[in-house]
Scaffold this active site. Structure first.
Site, PDB file in Angstrom:
ATOM      1  N   HIS A 260       0.756  -1.103   0.113  1.00 42.83           N
ATOM      2  CA  HIS A 260       0.147  -0.151   0.109  1.00 42.83           C
ATOM      3  C   HIS A 260       0.851   1.416   0.135  1.00 42.83           C
ATOM      4  O   HIS A 260       1.934   1.343   0.467  1.00 42.83           O
ATOM      5  CB  HIS A 260      -0.854   0.018   0.988  1.00 42.83           C
ATOM      6  N   ASP A 314      -7.619  -4.961  -0.288  1.00 50.67           N
ATOM      7  CA  ASP A 314      -8.244  -5.941  -1.295  1.00 50.67           C
ATOM      8  C   ASP A 314      -7.995  -7.304  -0.955  1.00 50.67           C
ATOM      9  O   ASP A 314      -8.535  -8.246  -1.712  1.00 50.67           O
ATOM     10  CB  ASP A 314      -7.628  -5.368  -2.582  1.00 50.67           C
TER      11      ASP A 314
END
Length: 378
Positions: A260, A314
């Protein structure tokens, strides 16, 4: 940062001031209006959280009731939107359908003076109609009539009902509601930044939301959870995980659902989603793909943990959505249904102290070149 220094992807460059959400990527903290995400998923609902994000405070009971009733009252869409969806190709991606539908709403609800009534109407209309349009496209691409909203059901249960035609187990509806809370807001990500730029031009709010939907559709943003499921199927078994990961790393390829731009520890949303997945599988049967995902996390923590690469939101969300019976190509539209809350909060905040976005660039081309007539060009 030195004045005029170029930062690819604007990494680390503040683009706005906001009091909507807070992220500490080193400590794994996410807060909405100062409230930790863990408290909201434990005690709140998606619509209450949406109110908090958009209007800046937890609502009183009467305000929440009015908000929820307004959203129930806006669930249906104009028949011309339905006719438009009927003309879409069945093979079209639901995100493209959703972006088109959201932009189309602007034809029916033109931009007006930004008074509280217009803002409230826009917010409740978009929060209510996005789920309806996603479910409507899903039904119509199968040759079915859309399933009308059931006003006896709450926000999350109604969407699952329109998607399947069956009233969901309240426990599953609560699980889905928690997922919406987790995806509702995350500071100035790519889709929110795109929305801010559009909002700063004073564009119609429906066009502005359509801009955000289009940005979310990218594989490096909202589309990653669908890619995670494809990866899990490709791996096929727990025994294949290490060789798959090592091959990916040797080729310097991305492992979907890991890493991320902000978080250097495990995404706090992924922690909650993994707990939800475990509860789902305990009650409704274990899924082999969950075991593969856990092994991917274990191997990647060993190989990539020192680089601060851990599961993001996700990584486990697709597993949860699949267990809820949501088709894979609807994962990202579901993300949009949730993120509409954060987008609308940023839309309202941007217009409260608006300034047109107009960044500069670092020019890298040639200068002082002579125009060459067409006949002289080799």
């Amino acid at each position: 940062m030195a004045d005029g220094e170029y930062k690819p992807g604007l990494e680390g460059v503040p683009a706005t001031r906001s009091n909507i959400s807070f992220v500490d990527g080193q400590a794994g903290i996410l807060e909405y209006r100062g409230i930790p995400i863990q408290e909201l998923t434990a005690h709140s609902t998606f619509l209450e959280t949406a109110y908090l994000l958009i209007f800046g405070e937890l609502p009183k009971q009467s305000d929440l009731h009015s908000f929820e009733q307004a959203i129930r009252g806006h669930r249906r869409v104009k028949y011309r939107i339905r006719d438009m969806i009927k003309s879409f190709p069945e093979s079209g991606h639901p995100m493209d359908a959703l972006q088109t539908c959201v932009a189309g709403l602007g034809l029916f609800y033109p931009l007006q003076e930004m008074d509280p009534n217009y803002v409230f109407g826009t917010v409740t209309r978009l929060l209510s109609k996005l789920p309806t349009m996603v479910a409507m496209f899903h039904q119509m691409r199968q040759g079915n009539d859309p399933i009308p909203p059931d006003d006896s059901l709450d926000h999350s249960a109604n969407f699952l009902y329109m998607l399947s035609g069956k009233k969901p187990d309240p426990w599953l509806a609560r699980i889905f509601d928690t997922c919406l809370i987790l995806h509702a807001e995350h500071t100035v990500n790519a889709s929110t930044f795109a929305l801010l730029v559009s909002a700063s031009t004073l564009a119609n709010p429906y066009s502005t939301l359509a801009t955000a939907v289009g940005t979310l559709s990218g594989l490096l943003h909202g589309g990653a959870n669908q890619e995670v499921m494809m990866m899990l199927r490709q791996i096929g078994s727990v025994e294949n995980v290490r060789s798959f990961i090592e091959d990916k790393l040797a080729k310097k390829q991305r492992i979907m659902g890991l890493g991320h731009r902000v978080y250097k520890v495990k995404d706090p949303r992924a922690i909650t989603l993994q707990r939800i997945a475990e509860e789902l599988f305990e009650r409704y049967g274990r899924d082999k793909y969950y075991d593969i995902a856990v092994e991917i996390e274990r191997v990647c923590e060993e190989l990539l943990g020192p680089k601060g690469i851990y599961p993001n939101v996700d990584f486990y969300s697709g597993l949860v959505y699949a267990k809820l019976g949501i088709p894979e190509d609807l994962f990202t539209p579901v993300f949009a249904i949730a993120r509409a809350a954060g987008w609308l909060a940023h839309w309202r905040e941007q217009l409260s102290d608006n300034r047109l976005f107009r960044p500069t660039q670092v020019y890298t081309g040639e200068r002082h070149q002579r125009y060459i007539p067409l006949a002289e060009r080799g």
